[in-house]
Design a protein around this motif. Sequence first.
Motif, PDB file in Angstrom:
ATOM      1  N   ARG A 105       0.822  -1.216   0.000  1.00 40.49           N
ATOM      2  CA  ARG A 105       0.000   0.000   0.000  1.00 40.49           C
ATOM      3  C   ARG A 105       0.853   1.262   0.000  1.00 40.49           C
ATOM      4  N   TRP A 107       1.021   3.635  -2.151  1.00 42.01           N
ATOM      5  CA  TRP A 107       0.304   4.847  -2.557  1.00 42.01           C
ATOM      6  C   TRP A 107      -0.245   5.565  -1.323  1.00 42.01           C
ATOM      7  N   CYS A 108      -0.679   4.775  -0.331  1.00 39.51           N
ATOM      8  CA  CYS A 108      -1.304   5.364   0.859  1.00 39.51           C
ATOM      9  C   CYS A 108      -0.379   6.364   1.555  1.00 39.51           C
ATOM     10  N   CYS A 111      -0.966   9.701  -0.116  1.00 40.90           N
ATOM     11  CA  CYS A 111      -2.340   9.923  -0.571  1.00 40.90           C
ATOM     12  C   CYS A 111      -2.920  11.239  -0.012  1.00 40.90           C
ATOM     13  N   LEU A 113      -6.019  12.159   0.093  1.00 44.37           N
ATOM     14  CA  LEU A 113      -7.299  12.001   0.787  1.00 44.37           C
ATOM     15  C   LEU A 113      -7.084  11.779   2.281  1.00 44.37           C
ATOM     16  N   GLU A 114      -6.026  11.054   2.598  1.00 44.00           N
ATOM     17  CA  GLU A 114      -5.704  10.820   4.011  1.00 44.00           C
ATOM     18  C   GLU A 114      -5.342  12.153   4.659  1.00 44.00           C
ATOM     19  N   PHE A 190     -11.803   7.520   7.384  1.00 42.35           N
ATOM     20  CA  PHE A 190     -12.020   7.450   5.938  1.00 42.35           C
ATOM     21  C   PHE A 190     -11.262   6.263   5.348  1.00 42.35           C
ATOM     22  N   CYS A 191     -10.000   6.109   5.764  1.00 45.24           N
ATOM     23  CA  CYS A 191      -9.196   5.008   5.225  1.00 45.24           C
ATOM     24  C   CYS A 191      -9.746   3.659   5.677  1.00 45.24           C
ATOM     25  N   CYS A 195     -12.822   4.649   2.086  1.00 44.10           N
ATOM     26  CA  CYS A 195     -12.039   4.889   0.868  1.00 44.10           C
ATOM     27  C   CYS A 195     -12.396   3.856  -0.210  1.00 44.10           C
ATOM     28  N   ILE A 197     -10.959   2.889  -2.772  1.00 42.41           N
ATOM     29  CA  ILE A 197      -9.890   2.011  -3.269  1.00 42.41           C
ATOM     30  C   ILE A 197      -9.197   1.264  -2.125  1.00 42.41           C
ATOM     31  N   GLY A 198      -9.679   1.493  -0.902  1.00 45.41           N
ATOM     32  CA  GLY A 198      -9.037   0.866   0.257  1.00 45.41           C
ATOM     33  C   GLY A 198      -9.023  -0.657   0.177  1.00 45.41           C
ATOM     34  N   LEU A 201      -6.586  -2.011  -2.435  1.00 49.44           N
ATOM     35  CA  LEU A 201      -5.209  -2.002  -1.936  1.00 49.44           C
ATOM     36  C   LEU A 201      -5.015  -3.105  -0.896  1.00 49.44           C
ATOM     37  N   LEU A 258      -0.975   1.261   6.234  1.00 47.27           N
ATOM     38  CA  LEU A 258      -0.881   2.266   5.167  1.00 47.27           C
ATOM     39  C   LEU A 258       0.561   2.697   4.908  1.00 47.27           C
TER      40      LEU A 258
HETATM   41  S1  SF4 Z   1      -6.851   3.962   2.330  1.00 49.63           S
HETATM   42 FE1  SF4 Z   1      -7.530   5.291   0.659  1.00 49.63          FE
HETATM   43  S2  SF4 Z   1      -7.675   7.341   1.551  1.00 49.63           S
HETATM   44 FE2  SF4 Z   1      -6.490   6.088   2.937  1.00 49.63          FE
HETATM   45  S3  SF4 Z   1      -4.399   6.504   2.368  1.00 49.63           S
HETATM   46 FE3  SF4 Z   1      -5.003   4.643   1.268  1.00 49.63          FE
HETATM   47  S4  SF4 Z   1      -5.796   5.360  -0.703  1.00 49.63           S
HETATM   48 FE4  SF4 Z   1      -5.677   7.122   0.634  1.00 49.63          FE
END
Ligand code: SF4
Length: 485
Positions: A105, A107-108, A111, A113-114, A190-191, A195, A197-198, A201, A258
């Motif tokens: 993960r 990308w997290c 990210c 959004l986080e 949210f994560c 999310c 795409i959570g 991932l 994450l």
């Molecule tokens: S779970 Fe979603 S919002 Fe949270 S860091 Fe990963 S991709 Fe971003």
Amino acid sequence: MKNDRYFVDDDGAIISETRTEKTIRDGYNLLDIALVRKLINWKGFPYTFQAIMLLVFVGLIFIGWQVYTPEGVNDKLFAKTNIVTLVIWGIWWPLMVWFAVTMGRVWCMICPLELVSNITERLSRKLGVKQKPLSKWIRSGAIIVFLYALIQLLVAGINLHRIPAYTSFFLIGLLTISAFVGFFFKDRAFCRGFCPIGMLLNAYGRGGMIAVRAGSGNTCQGCTGKDCIMACNRNKLDARSCPSLLNPIKLNSNKDCLVCRQCIKSCEPDNMQLLLRKPFDKNDAREEKASWALTIFIMLVSGFVTSELTTEWNAANKIFVALPEYITNITGLHSIAGFIEGLWIIVIYPLLLWTIFGTITILTKGAESLTDAWRRLALPLVVIISAGHLTKAIAKLNAWIGFLPNSFTNATNGNTNAATAGINVTPFLISNQFVSIIGLTLLTIALIYSLRVEKITGKQKSYPRFIPKIILYLFFSFIAFGIGL
Ligand code: SF4
Ligand code: SF4
Ligand code: SF4
């Protein structure tokens, strides 16, 4: 420290063993590289990178705002030439899938959004709002499955991925939901529960080569501070105890971590590691059955990936969409043809496919009921599904990335109608045959890992239980073989 290791003995029985000091370090600790350590310990990490990605998102929202495909222009070609659709669907999405499968993960950790939900969570606390913990059903991932399915329906129904204005709304929607959820819920809600795409991932990143793991068990046992889990550290700006409420000491899977590295920063005795390991590390814990939400999600993704792969081979795609097209024609519901196709892709086709796989599993005594079979099949099958997704991602990157230089020009001179202006690019970087060979190789490697996962988690040694994985492998390989035909 209790940190279990799972393996299968000669008779196929699962054995778990408490790991010893000798077995604890499986992989290369990237923190041994001075530059990596410096970067991670830097106070601006990961916030600076997240802020840069947020600026990119906001920039794309502005560029894509109210930009629609001009009349008479092929929407797919227009999407390739527009920087918003190109960056989000043609570059970011395929790269994210690749990074998830190979690196976990990662990308997290950058990210945006986080970052947004983190900011609103802090703001809300400052304002004295009574934030709620996530309820069990939200934590199960039910909302994530719903949101992911909704996105796929919108992709099929209104071409969300081809129209810059819709992509702009999509990004606004993600940022808005992350802000609201951060405001009203606590602990990285949210994560953990929203999310879209959570779960992708979570499912794809399990075999990734980057992993955060505790080091010596003795050090943790003797650690009096336990800063990595202390609640009083959770709301600090930096060096926090795990904001996702995981226990870093016992971490034995990539699924929920994450890779934010807060636990690494918080660990005074310097006992947390950032490991580079072999794919699908044998020491990771593996569930025998996936949760219900994850199972449904993987079923849904199997439909999406099949559909995406067939779009690379015209004849296969014609066959794949023949039924929804027939239904559209006999019902006359042409205005919602895309949604009918979407329902076929993410609901009806997966149900048919998994019913076949489930029945085979029951007949081979691998499960007691269809639902039991689906949950047992989900994790081994997702390895092959992810390889199919990687294949599609390469095909997409290959077909789209050549448009990148011109898309910048289009964005700066306001001529978003480049598709009609004529574009002088070589869109394909490598031949379709080469993409096909890469796909077949990836699928073969994935089959090996999938059977390994099956062997580790399966109830008993039973080779017939390999059949569904082999069928899916042959099916995806057949489609990958036809890429570009
Ligand atoms: S779970 Fe979603 S919002 Fe949270 S860091 Fe990963 S991709 Fe971003
Ligand atoms: S702070 Fe470090 S040493 Fe202490 S319990 Fe956590 S991981 Fe182990
Ligand atoms: S375990 Fe560590 S790296 Fe993983 S989410 Fe928690 S704090 Fe971040």
